[in-house]
Design a protein around this motif. Structure first.
Motif, PDB file in Angstrom:
ATOM      1  N   SER A   4      -4.371  -7.730  -1.734  1.00 39.93           N
ATOM      2  CA  SER A   4      -3.053  -7.766  -0.901  1.00 39.93           C
ATOM      3  C   SER A   4      -2.719  -9.114  -0.661  1.00 39.93           C
ATOM      4  CB  SER A   4      -3.390  -6.867   0.403  1.00 39.93           C
ATOM      5  OG  SER A   4      -2.068  -7.216   1.235  1.00 39.93           O
ATOM      6  N   ARG A   5      -1.551  -9.351  -0.980  1.00 36.15           N
ATOM      7  CA  ARG A   5      -0.953 -10.757  -0.543  1.00 36.15           C
ATOM      8  C   ARG A   5      -0.345 -10.853   0.811  1.00 36.15           C
ATOM      9  NH1 ARG A   5       1.042  -9.162  -5.210  1.00 36.15           N
ATOM     10  NH2 ARG A   5       2.962  -8.846  -4.294  1.00 36.15           N
ATOM     11  N   SER A   7      -1.538  -9.187   3.502  1.00 36.87           N
ATOM     12  CA  SER A   7      -2.434  -8.985   4.418  1.00 36.87           C
ATOM     13  C   SER A   7      -3.531  -9.691   4.229  1.00 36.87           C
ATOM     14  CB  SER A   7      -2.768  -7.600   4.957  1.00 36.87           C
ATOM     15  OG  SER A   7      -3.487  -7.028   3.854  1.00 36.87           O
ATOM     16  N   GLU A  22     -12.484  -2.658   2.892  1.00 34.34           N
ATOM     17  CA  GLU A  22     -11.491  -3.759   2.939  1.00 34.34           C
ATOM     18  C   GLU A  22     -12.347  -4.970   3.428  1.00 34.34           C
ATOM     19  OE1 GLU A  22      -7.387  -5.313   5.295  1.00 34.34           O
ATOM     20  OE2 GLU A  22      -8.321  -3.244   5.645  1.00 34.34           O
ATOM     21  N   LEU A  47      -2.829  -1.390  -5.696  1.00 33.38           N
ATOM     22  CA  LEU A  47      -2.078  -1.442  -4.416  1.00 33.38           C
ATOM     23  C   LEU A  47      -0.586  -1.451  -5.116  1.00 33.38           C
ATOM     24  CD1 LEU A  47      -2.441  -2.044  -1.678  1.00 33.38           C
ATOM     25  CD2 LEU A  47      -2.161  -4.279  -1.969  1.00 33.38           C
ATOM     26  N   SER A  48       0.172  -0.738  -4.366  1.00 31.94           N
ATOM     27  CA  SER A  48       1.652  -0.239  -4.662  1.00 31.94           C
ATOM     28  C   SER A  48       2.311  -1.826  -4.513  1.00 31.94           C
ATOM     29  CB  SER A  48       2.021   0.563  -3.759  1.00 31.94           C
ATOM     30  OG  SER A  48       2.075   0.180  -2.201  1.00 31.94           O
ATOM     31  N   ASN A  50       4.737  -2.594  -2.874  1.00 32.20           N
ATOM     32  CA  ASN A  50       5.113  -2.949  -1.379  1.00 32.20           C
ATOM     33  C   ASN A  50       3.947  -2.960  -0.488  1.00 32.20           C
ATOM     34  OD1 ASN A  50       4.419  -0.251  -0.916  1.00 32.20           O
ATOM     35  ND2 ASN A  50       6.173   0.261  -0.510  1.00 32.20           N
ATOM     36  N   GLU A  51       2.681  -2.970  -1.010  1.00 28.71           N
ATOM     37  CA  GLU A  51       1.394  -3.185  -0.435  1.00 28.71           C
ATOM     38  C   GLU A  51       1.254  -2.195   0.701  1.00 28.71           C
ATOM     39  OE1 GLU A  51       0.401  -7.155   0.413  1.00 28.71           O
ATOM     40  OE2 GLU A  51       0.850  -7.601  -1.754  1.00 28.71           O
ATOM     41  N   VAL A  69      -2.796   2.287   3.305  1.00 29.60           N
ATOM     42  CA  VAL A  69      -3.551   1.250   3.847  1.00 29.60           C
ATOM     43  C   VAL A  69      -3.679   1.027   5.198  1.00 29.60           C
ATOM     44  CG1 VAL A  69      -3.731  -1.436   3.775  1.00 29.60           C
ATOM     45  CG2 VAL A  69      -2.961  -0.239   1.448  1.00 29.60           C
TER      46      VAL A  69
END
Length: 192
Positions: A4-5, A7, A22, A47-48, A50-51, A69
């Motif tokens: 995840s970019r 978070s 995580e 991961l989608s 839109n995260e 998430v």
């Protein structure tokens, strides 16, 4: 592994522990185990765009799980019973979101195909591979790249076969494996 970019998190699927964990991307510190009731032998995760959502391929119970998430939405299951019909799975090994985040693309291993589903689970299309689906990826243009034991096949977003390359890499029972795309060059890396 899904990164995840937004978070700065890394999510991992833990096959034998039946969970998704995580970790902090900067220092590798454990953050938490995601609440995933009924998760059995998770394989690939994605991961989608839109995260917000993780898609998880669960080979043992023949389903795809969608997990929020942040835990704000209950997880949803697509499949969960072995089958060969449209929208059913037989050992799904890999899953990816399309670049717009509106569809899931699934490597449906033992059905020898790739399937595309809407996020509500409705069937969109399938692409026969002629052999077990091992791994797959979706590039920035929405093209679907899938590996079988010996081939790398590239399909358009609409499901038209664009390329079929004989890998020539199968030796001693080994087969083509994982797949990744370099977003800056578009080059494909295939594990052997």
């Amino acid at each position: 592994v899904a990164v995840s970019r937004l978070s700065s998190s890394v999510f991992t699927s833990e096959y034998n522990s039946h969970r998704i964990s995580e970790f902090n991307q900067s220092d590798g510190a454990f953050v938490r185990v995601l609440d995933t009731p009924g998760l059995v032998h998770p394989r690939a995760i994605c991961l989608s765009p839109n995260e917000i959502t993780l898609a998880v391929a669960c080979a043992s119970n023949h389903c795809i799980k969608l997990i929020s998430v942040d835990g704000s939405v209950a997880s949803r299951t697509m499949g969960n019973e072995r089958g060969s019909g449209d929208g059913q799975f037989n050992t799904p090994l890999d899953v990816r979101f399309t670049p717009d985040g509106q569809q899931l693309v699934v490597a449906d291993c033992s059905n020898n195909r790739v399937q595309c589903l809407a996020l509500d689970g409705s069937f969109m299309r399938k692409m026969p591979l002629g052999d077990v689906a091992v791994a797959m990826a979706v590039d920035a243009a929405g093209n679907i790249i899938a590996t079988t034991k010996k081939h790398v096949k590239v399909f358009s977003p609409e499901g038209t076969l664009l390329h079929d390359r004989l890998g020539g890499l199968e030796m001693g029972g080994a087969a083509l494996g994982g797949l990744a795309i370099d977003p800056s060059s578009g080059r494909i890396a295939v594990g052997d």
